[in-house]
Design an enzyme around this catalytic site. Structure first.
Site, PDB file in Angstrom:
ATOM      1  N   LYS A 141      27.456  58.103  84.421  1.00  0.00           N
ATOM      2  CA  LYS A 141      26.231  58.482  83.917  1.00  0.00           C
ATOM      3  C   LYS A 141      25.176  58.127  84.936  1.00  0.00           C
ATOM      4  CE  LYS A 141      25.862  60.793  80.110  1.00  0.00           C
ATOM      5  NZ  LYS A 141      25.505  61.953  79.876  1.00  0.00           N
ATOM      6  N   ASP A 149      25.670  52.488  91.610  1.00  0.00           N
ATOM      7  CA  ASP A 149      26.900  51.902  91.087  1.00  0.00           C
ATOM      8  C   ASP A 149      28.008  52.079  92.250  1.00  0.00           C
ATOM      9  OD1 ASP A 149      29.427  51.348  90.145  1.00  0.00           O
ATOM     10  OD2 ASP A 149      29.317  52.637  88.293  1.00  0.00           O
ATOM     11  N   TYR A 191      31.933  64.983  86.298  1.00  0.00           N
ATOM     12  CA  TYR A 191      31.424  63.669  85.668  1.00  0.00           C
ATOM     13  C   TYR A 191      31.882  62.564  86.647  1.00  0.00           C
ATOM     14  CZ  TYR A 191      30.817  59.751  82.877  1.00  0.00           C
ATOM     15  OH  TYR A 191      30.530  58.369  82.332  1.00  0.00           O
TER      16      TYR A 191
HETATM   17  C1  F6R Z   1      30.269  55.120  80.977  1.00  0.00           C
HETATM   18  C2  F6R Z   1      31.316  54.603  81.910  1.00  0.00           C
HETATM   19  C3  F6R Z   1      32.554  54.060  81.312  1.00  0.00           C
HETATM   20  C4  F6R Z   1      33.790  55.114  81.650  1.00  0.00           C
HETATM   21  C5  F6R Z   1      35.154  54.634  81.013  1.00  0.00           C
HETATM   22  C6  F6R Z   1      36.260  55.493  81.673  1.00  0.00           C
HETATM   23  O1  F6R Z   1      29.195  55.308  82.052  1.00  0.00           O
HETATM   24  O2  F6R Z   1      31.173  54.405  83.129  1.00  0.00           O
HETATM   25  O3  F6R Z   1      32.514  54.215  79.770  1.00  0.00           O
HETATM   26  O4  F6R Z   1      33.587  56.534  81.556  1.00  0.00           O
HETATM   27  O5  F6R Z   1      35.135  53.278  81.343  1.00  0.00           O
HETATM   28  O6  F6R Z   1      36.289  55.217  82.953  1.00  0.00           O
HETATM   29  P1  F6R Z   1      37.556  55.819  83.986  1.00  0.00           P
HETATM   30  O7  F6R Z   1      37.397  57.112  83.791  1.00  0.00           O
HETATM   31  O8  F6R Z   1      36.795  55.643  85.169  1.00  0.00           O
HETATM   32  O9  F6R Z   1      38.673  55.204  83.574  1.00  0.00           O
HETATM   33 MG    MG Z   2      30.691  52.577  86.991  1.00  0.00          MG
HETATM   34 MG    MG Z   3      26.445  52.075  85.165  1.00  0.00          MG
END
Ligand code: F6R
Ligand code: MG
Ligand code: MG
Length: 381
Positions: A231, A11, A228
């Site tokens: 995923k 990603d 984190y």
């Molecule tokens: C799950 C994913 C999204 C982000 C969520 C928060 O794998 O990528 O659900 O975790 O959009 O993203 P941030 O913390 O980057 O604002």
């Molecule tokens: Mg992403």
């Molecule tokens: Mg992804």
């Protein structure tokens, strides 16, 4: 001809948020991969996407873990990251955890699934690619494809499959793996692979001759980065037909959705929805988790395909059912079991919130118990 099939994914930026990829980024990745083909590093390439992830499918003759092939994928993702940064896409370069390439992309962010085999008279393969979930999402379908005769009739009917298959299972925390032979050790296998937060199937081999049937990416990003970072949206390669499960037996586990970890903030349980390429754009609560199936016939190392295998109305029921399950789970909001248990939340952003409040927990004379799975009650200490 002995060939290697390598699928390396990352990603490197979302459009919009973490929903999907941007065409300019995908085109850049393709351009670099194609240039690698012109230079003769690889025999062929195909670039596919699922959600905010890009996978480079490559055929070559360098074997697995080959530096020139990993370097090519790395360079493609670096070039794609530059475009993603230029467009200020969300999380540009998200899975690029290192500044410099050092021989192999493993441990550097991208996920890898690879296998080497003698190309058969006809070589059908399926590359599964999922977004908003983790490598353990493959445990259940791999069990059904290669060890469950209620799914795979060939285990009973085809003499070349009748001896069963061996599963290589990895403990993501220790990095150690165990090989278990089915059907004899089926129940031992299920003890482990049913525990999806810890054990993942890495590869599957045919018992009669040791031929490889499946290989999955097992990289756990959060464990690499120690925090984190999204995923570990996984890829899986499965060989089909003539002594392996038929294409329809490989796809059949996806005919009914089951629950996997991932979805919003990598912190939720949700149904895995099998979708066509064009529907692999998770937006509802950043999901629900998606999986695509890209079918190829390999011909003298060339990738004939991809064929969008879930673009079949016979999978409409699974999609409909996944939507119903998504509704049902969303009712539960931030409450478990929709939200993952504390052990799984450890690698999300939640510990920062807990850190702030930990001194507010006071001893009230109750006996101390061990926190589940951790050995100690560290959360409130
Ligand atoms: C799950 C994913 C999204 C982000 C969520 C928060 O794998 O990528 O659900 O975790 O959009 O993203 P941030 O913390 O980057 O604002
Ligand atoms: Mg992403
Ligand atoms: Mg992804």
């Amino acid at each position: 001809m002995k060939i290697t099939l390598s699928v390396i994914k990352a990603d490197i930026g979302g459009f919009v948020g973490h929903s999907t990829t941007h065409p300019e980024v995908v085109n850049k990745v393709k351009e670099v991969a194609e240039a690698g083909k012109e230079k003769g590093i690889i025999l062929d390439t195909s670039v596919i996407t699922c959600g905010d992830d890009i996978a480079i499918v490559m055929t070559h003759t360098h074997g697995i873990d080959a530096e020139p092939v990993h370097k090519l994928a790395w360079d493609a993702f670096i070039a794609g990251t530059e475009v993603a940064k230029k467009l200020k896409l969300y999380g540009a370069g998200q899975d690029i955890l290192s500044d410099a390439f050092s021989g192999n992309v493993k441990g550097m962010g991208p996920g890898v699934a690879e296998m080497e085999f003698e190309e058969r008279k006809s070589e059908p393969v399926i590359v599964f690619f999922a977004d908003k979930t983790a490598p353990s999402a493959w445990n259940l379908p791999l069990y059904e494809m290669f060890a469950d005769p209620m799914n795979t009739a060939g285990l009973v009917i085809d003499p070349s499959m009748h001896d069963g298959f061996t599963f290589e299972v990895m403990d993501v925390y220790s990095g150690k793996a165990i090989r278990l032979k089915t059907p004899a050790e089926l129940y031992d296998l299920l003890v482990f692979i049913g525990a999806t937060s810890r054990y993942v199937v890495r590869a599957v081999y045919r018992n009669s001759d040791g031929e490889i049937g499946a290989a999955a990416s097992t990289q756990k990003l959060s464990l690499m980065a120690g925090r984190y970072v999204g995923k570990d949206d996984p890829v899986l390669i499965v060989r089909a037909q003539s002594g392996f499960p038929a294409v329809g037996e490989v796809l059949e586990p996806f005919g009914r959705p089951w629950l996997v970890e991932g979805w919003m903030r990598g912190s939720h349980t949700g149904p895995l929805m099998p979708v066509s390429f064009k529907e692999a754009k998770p937006t509802r609560f950043d999901g629900p988790p998606r999986v695509i199936a890209a079918g190829y016939q390999i011909c003298e190392g060339k990738l004939i395909g991809p064929n969008d295998l879930f673009d079949d109305p016979a999978f409409d029921y699974a999609r409909e059912r996944a939507t119903q399950l998504a509704n049902f789970l969303r009712r539960q909001g931030i409450f478990e079991p929709h939200r993952l248990p504390p052990e799984e939340m450890e690698y999300t952003t939640l510990p920062k919130v807990l850190e702030k409040l930990k001194d507010r927990f006071k001893d009230i004379g109750e006996p101390k118990a061990k926190a589940p799975g951790s050995g100690e009650g560290e959360i409130h200490e």
